[in-house]
Design an enzyme around this catalytic site. Structure first.
Site, PDB file in Angstrom:
ATOM      1  N   GLU A   1      -1.425  -5.574   8.567  1.00 37.50           N
ATOM      2  CA  GLU A   1      -0.699  -5.011   9.703  1.00 37.50           C
ATOM      3  C   GLU A   1      -1.404  -5.300  11.021  1.00 37.50           C
ATOM      4  O   GLU A   1      -2.626  -5.291  11.091  1.00 37.50           O
ATOM      5  CB  GLU A   1      -0.580  -3.487   9.526  1.00 37.50           C
TER       6      GLU A   1
ATOM      7  N   ASP B   1       0.849  -1.203   0.000  1.00 44.81           N
ATOM      8  CA  ASP B   1       0.000   0.000   0.000  1.00 44.81           C
ATOM      9  C   ASP B   1       0.884   1.253   0.000  1.00 44.81           C
ATOM     10  O   ASP B   1       0.384   2.376  -0.065  1.00 44.81           O
ATOM     11  CB  ASP B   1      -1.035  -0.012   1.136  1.00 44.81           C
ATOM     12  N   SER B   2       2.198   1.044   0.007  1.00 44.10           N
ATOM     13  CA  SER B   2       3.146   2.141  -0.253  1.00 44.10           C
ATOM     14  C   SER B   2       2.868   2.746  -1.625  1.00 44.10           C
ATOM     15  O   SER B   2       3.357   3.837  -1.926  1.00 44.10           O
ATOM     16  CB  SER B   2       4.589   1.624  -0.191  1.00 44.10           C
TER      17      SER B   2
ATOM     18  N   GLU C   1       9.142  -4.221  10.643  1.00 43.40           N
ATOM     19  CA  GLU C   1       9.548  -2.915  10.097  1.00 43.40           C
ATOM     20  C   GLU C   1       9.939  -1.939  11.197  1.00 43.40           C
ATOM     21  O   GLU C   1       9.220  -1.785  12.199  1.00 43.40           O
ATOM     22  CB  GLU C   1       8.399  -2.318   9.260  1.00 43.40           C
TER      23      GLU C   1
ATOM     24  N   ASP D   1      -0.820  -6.243  -0.453  1.00 46.61           N
ATOM     25  CA  ASP D   1      -1.156  -5.602   0.813  1.00 46.61           C
ATOM     26  C   ASP D   1      -2.662  -5.438   0.954  1.00 46.61           C
ATOM     27  O   ASP D   1      -3.357  -5.127  -0.015  1.00 46.61           O
ATOM     28  CB  ASP D   1      -0.525  -4.204   0.859  1.00 46.61           C
TER      29      ASP D   1
ATOM     30  N   LYS E   1      -0.931  -9.450   2.797  1.00 46.60           N
ATOM     31  CA  LYS E   1      -0.198  -8.946   3.967  1.00 46.60           C
ATOM     32  C   LYS E   1      -1.099  -7.992   4.735  1.00 46.60           C
ATOM     33  O   LYS E   1      -1.780  -7.169   4.125  1.00 46.60           O
ATOM     34  CB  LYS E   1       1.083  -8.238   3.537  1.00 46.60           C
TER      35      LYS E   1
END
Ligand code: KIV
Length: 256
Positions: free
Chosen positions: A114, A44-45, A181, A83, A112
């Protein structure tokens, strides 16, 4: 290169380091595959490096899926992770499963997400349906407003305990890999030793089972972006700017 599968990546723990980069389009995916990088992440960067936003919050699951299918068309062999963006899994378990299914249908081989304890039920549900999950703890960008920025996490003992517990919780829930991270190198190495699943670090030192970087960052796309952990392998910023200047000169001078 041979097809990289999830069992292959898992078998690399403790023997071979896993290489991963983010990727958002078919052109770069082709080169990532030529370089025999093990895995690609449509992060999602993309909100920041593709859309020019100041954080990753304004990204939809449809946008990630759009980039996943482009990346898939560019390269089929590196293991492809997508993501789960903000809003695609926080509302409910059902929403999370639906979003993950969309990403798999677009071509992703794993998703992925978080977080720690709060995402454990979703990780259990997804993995029970055969959808591989990469967890992500430490400096989790979707928490940017809570953290007050993108700075390192794990500066206090309480936070280090919280991160360790989160890593253990997501593994217990069934996560297949985990991104660590922006945490101290010692903590990342300790988590790597405790977990059976591969750990992939970014800004977490060299003691993890693998490394991930945003592809534009490692290629030096932005000369003004220089976090301490980032090694640039190219200076695309000046290379591209100079090439474009030369092109402009040729156009102005009517040489092409
Ligand atoms: O969104 C992303 O690109 C990521 C990686 C930097 C791990 O989460």
């Amino acid at each position: 290169m041979m097809k990289v599968t999830l069992p292959k990546l898992k078998s690399m723990k403790g023997t071979e380091k896993i290489s991963m980069v983010t990727c958002y389009d078919a052109s770069f995916a082709r080169l990532v595959e030529k370089a025999e990088i093990d895995s690609m992440l449509v992060g999602d960067s993309l909100g920041m490096v593709i859309k020019g936003e100041e954080n990753t919050l304004n990204v939809s699951v449809e946008e990630v899926a759009h980039h996943v299918s482009a990346v898939k068309r560019g390269a089929a062999n590196p293991f492809l992770i997508a993501d789960m963006p903000l809003g695609s899994y926080q509302p409910s378990l059902e929403k999370g499963i639906e979003s993950a299914v969309k990403l798999l249908k677009a071509g992703a081989e794993a998703v992925k997400l978080e977080g720690g304890r709060e995402v454990a039920p979703l990780i259990s549900a997804l993995t029970s349906f055969g959808i591989p999950v990469v967890a992500h703890v430490g400096m989790t960008p979707q928490f940017v407003n809570k953290f007050g920025g993108f700075g390192k996490r794990g500066k206090t003992k309480e936070e280090r305990i919280f991160i360790m517990e989160s890593a253990l919780e997501v593994e217990k829930a069934g996560a297949d890999m985990i991104v660590l991270e922006g945490i101290p190198e010692t903590l990342a190495a300790e988590i790597t030793k405790k977990l059976k699943i591969p750990t992939i670090g970014i800004g977490a030192g060299t003691g993890t089972d693998g490394q991930v970087l945003v592809i534009y960052d490692l290629l030096g796309m932005n000369a003004d972006f220089n976090p301490s952990f980032l090694k640039k392998y190219l200076n695309l910023d000046s290379l591209v700017t100079n090439a474009l200047k030369e092109y402009k000169k040729d156009v102005v001078e009517r040489k092409n």
